[in-house]
Design an enzyme around this catalytic site. Sequence first.
Site, PDB file in Angstrom:
ATOM      1  N   ARG A  55      21.326 -14.858  -1.479  1.00 26.27           N
ATOM      2  CA  ARG A  55      19.905 -15.039  -1.097  1.00 26.27           C
ATOM      3  C   ARG A  55      19.831 -15.518   0.367  1.00 26.27           C
ATOM      4  O   ARG A  55      18.938 -15.115   1.109  1.00 26.27           O
ATOM      5  CB  ARG A  55      19.216 -16.049  -1.994  1.00 26.27           C
ATOM      6  CG  ARG A  55      17.839 -16.438  -1.490  1.00 26.27           C
ATOM      7  CD  ARG A  55      16.953 -17.183  -2.472  1.00 26.27           C
ATOM      8  NE  ARG A  55      17.635 -18.110  -3.355  1.00 26.27           N
ATOM      9  CZ  ARG A  55      17.990 -19.351  -3.033  1.00 26.27           C
ATOM     10  NH1 ARG A  55      17.781 -19.811  -1.813  1.00 26.27           N
ATOM     11  NH2 ARG A  55      18.617 -20.135  -3.906  1.00 26.27           N
ATOM     12  N   TYR A 107      -3.972  -1.317   4.696  1.00 27.60           N
ATOM     13  CA  TYR A 107      -3.510  -0.933   3.349  1.00 27.60           C
ATOM     14  C   TYR A 107      -4.220  -1.805   2.298  1.00 27.60           C
ATOM     15  O   TYR A 107      -4.417  -3.007   2.503  1.00 27.60           O
ATOM     16  CB  TYR A 107      -1.992  -1.100   3.280  1.00 27.60           C
ATOM     17  CG  TYR A 107      -1.434  -1.082   1.877  1.00 27.60           C
ATOM     18  CD1 TYR A 107      -0.662  -2.140   1.406  1.00 27.60           C
ATOM     19  CD2 TYR A 107      -1.684  -0.009   1.029  1.00 27.60           C
ATOM     20  CE1 TYR A 107      -0.160  -2.136   0.127  1.00 27.60           C
ATOM     21  CE2 TYR A 107      -1.195   0.009  -0.265  1.00 27.60           C
ATOM     22  CZ  TYR A 107      -0.436  -1.062  -0.712  1.00 27.60           C
ATOM     23  OH  TYR A 107       0.062  -1.049  -1.990  1.00 27.60           O
ATOM     24  N   ASP A 178       1.591  -3.790  12.093  1.00 29.34           N
ATOM     25  CA  ASP A 178       2.206  -3.074  10.975  1.00 29.34           C
ATOM     26  C   ASP A 178       2.413  -1.636  11.444  1.00 29.34           C
ATOM     27  O   ASP A 178       1.463  -0.897  11.620  1.00 29.34           O
ATOM     28  CB  ASP A 178       1.283  -3.123   9.749  1.00 29.34           C
ATOM     29  CG  ASP A 178       1.952  -2.522   8.521  1.00 29.34           C
ATOM     30  OD1 ASP A 178       1.648  -2.980   7.402  1.00 29.34           O
ATOM     31  OD2 ASP A 178       2.781  -1.596   8.678  1.00 29.34           O
ATOM     32  N   LYS A 203       8.767   3.192   3.013  1.00 28.97           N
ATOM     33  CA  LYS A 203       8.203   4.431   3.542  1.00 28.97           C
ATOM     34  C   LYS A 203       9.181   5.176   4.450  1.00 28.97           C
ATOM     35  O   LYS A 203      10.253   5.559   4.023  1.00 28.97           O
ATOM     36  CB  LYS A 203       6.890   4.103   4.247  1.00 28.97           C
ATOM     37  CG  LYS A 203       5.948   3.209   3.444  1.00 28.97           C
ATOM     38  CD  LYS A 203       5.554   3.820   2.121  1.00 28.97           C
ATOM     39  CE  LYS A 203       4.527   3.036   1.342  1.00 28.97           C
ATOM     40  NZ  LYS A 203       4.950   1.714   0.874  1.00 28.97           N
TER      41      LYS A 203
HETATM   42  C1  LIG Z   1       2.115   1.988  -1.074  1.00 33.24           C
HETATM   43  C2  LIG Z   1       1.392   2.185   0.034  1.00 33.24           C
HETATM   44  N1  LIG Z   1       1.435   1.412   1.102  1.00 33.24           N
HETATM   45  C3  LIG Z   1       2.288   0.280   1.252  1.00 33.24           C
HETATM   46  C4  LIG Z   1       2.116  -0.456   2.553  1.00 33.24           C
HETATM   47  C5  LIG Z   1       2.523  -1.800   2.662  1.00 33.24           C
HETATM   48  C6  LIG Z   1       3.167  -2.526   1.482  1.00 33.24           C
HETATM   49  O1  LIG Z   1       4.481  -2.062   1.354  1.00 33.24           O
HETATM   50  P1  LIG Z   1       5.231  -2.145  -0.070  1.00 33.24           P
HETATM   51  O2  LIG Z   1       6.699  -1.885   0.320  1.00 33.24           O
HETATM   52  O3  LIG Z   1       4.660  -1.058  -0.933  1.00 33.24           O
HETATM   53  O4  LIG Z   1       5.012  -3.545  -0.636  1.00 33.24           O
HETATM   54  C7  LIG Z   1       2.372  -2.463   3.874  1.00 33.24           C
HETATM   55  N2  LIG Z   1       1.803  -1.849   4.953  1.00 33.24           N
HETATM   56  C8  LIG Z   1       1.382  -0.558   4.876  1.00 33.24           C
HETATM   57  C9  LIG Z   1       0.757   0.074   6.075  1.00 33.24           C
HETATM   58  C10 LIG Z   1       1.529   0.171   3.669  1.00 33.24           C
HETATM   59  O5  LIG Z   1       1.094   1.450   3.622  1.00 33.24           O
HETATM   60  C11 LIG Z   1       0.472   3.349   0.163  1.00 33.24           C
HETATM   61  O6  LIG Z   1      -0.366   3.298   1.105  1.00 33.24           O
HETATM   62  O7  LIG Z   1       0.584   4.316  -0.633  1.00 33.24           O
END
Ligand SMILES: C=C(NCc1c(COP(=O)(O)O)cnc(C)c1O)C(=O)O
Length: 395
Positions: A55, A107, A178, A203
């Site tokens: 961790r 998001y 972001d 992503k």
């Molecule tokens: C799952 C999706 N978005 C996650 C996302 C997140 C969150 O990421 P996660 O790894 O899904 O927790 C943060 N910032 C942006 C711009 C994002 O698009 C979606 O838009 O389908």
Amino acid sequence: MQPSEHGQHGFGTLAVHAGSPHDPTTGAVIEPISLSTTYAQTAVGQPVGAYEYTRSSNPNRDNFENCIAALEKAKYALAFSSGSATTAIILQSLATGSHVVSVSDVYGGTHRYFTKVAKAHGVHVTFTPSIELDVEALIKPETKLVWIETPSNPTLSLVDISAVAAVAHKHGILVVVDNTFMSPYIQNPLEHGADIVVHSVTKYINGHSDVLMGVAAFNSDDLKERLGFLQNAIGAVPGAFDCWLAHRGVKTLHLRAREASRNGKMVAEALAASPYVRAVNYPGLDSHPQRKIALKQHRDGLGGGMLSFRIQGGKSAAERFCAATKIFTLAESLGGVESLVELPASMTHMGIPKEQREAAGVFDDLVRISCGVEEGVDLVKDVMAALEKVAGETN
Ligand SMILES: C=C(NCc1c(COP(=O)(O)O)cnc(C)c1O)C(=O)O
């Protein structure tokens, strides 16, 4: 490749080699996976090597973090168990009573954290649709962060990072960008004045829809101290195998980002020419209202693989479009090798109150597309055939 050499190489060379030391005992060019959760100590407080407990630190996480730091031209990077966890850790680093100014179009999960969790912990977020214009007026004595998504999810709105950073820094306020939609290949926000760049690694960075992870990159030693403490203390860290997978995925990011951008532009141009489409949001089109910002901030003015469009015929037509595509899969998420389609108002952004959603441009007829790395002509054919099918059903 030593960190001191990173500045001598281009993106693709860093993606393949940064954070990838050859195994000193076997010479393996691909790092082993260190699944052990704990590491032996020869005497109390005398670990055998550099690691004590996974961790706190892990070889695969270190290697991946070093690679992302190189790609975002940052001194440091810290990986977390998801993009949402990354957002949470940054907001958790703020004292109760702090204030954040954020773009309105974020998001849905980010909006959820800001309004349902951070607010409950005494951190208040003010949203604005035009942050370049409004940020100065919205800043309060307790404002600690400005939060930007550029391009934004899902309307692909852009923000001039340096313009916002100039105002924020006058007041000693940090700027977080972001960069999920662009990836480090197309945009490096730290170069434009941002203090922290975050990604949902889930992503484009991992790029194969098989890892959930997030990462933050920055230059500040103070942030390394603060966020590094929270990374260990809260423990929302990625596992070794996920770090190994994400490190493998990022090695082809430059190839995938270029291909997805080429496909994104092909699909956006086809949609813009269709009589069945009301509007297209794609920063790679000259018609994008903020195209100048794309040319300023995006490598080669690339638009990336993400786009959204408003279909004629309202929510019903949008739902039938998603049912009609054959190569584009109806699913949340984005940035993988496979092309995806979704309806933000009913899916990823459903938790945002309708009035706020639509004020940010997220209408019921808005369709979001993530172009993968399939053949562009196949993607265009799939989209056009689905539009024709929906139109035929409507008439
Ligand atoms: C799952 C999706 N978005 C996650 C996302 C997140 C969150 O990421 P996660 O790894 O899904 O927790 C943060 N910032 C942006 C711009 C994002 O698009 C979606 O838009 O389908």
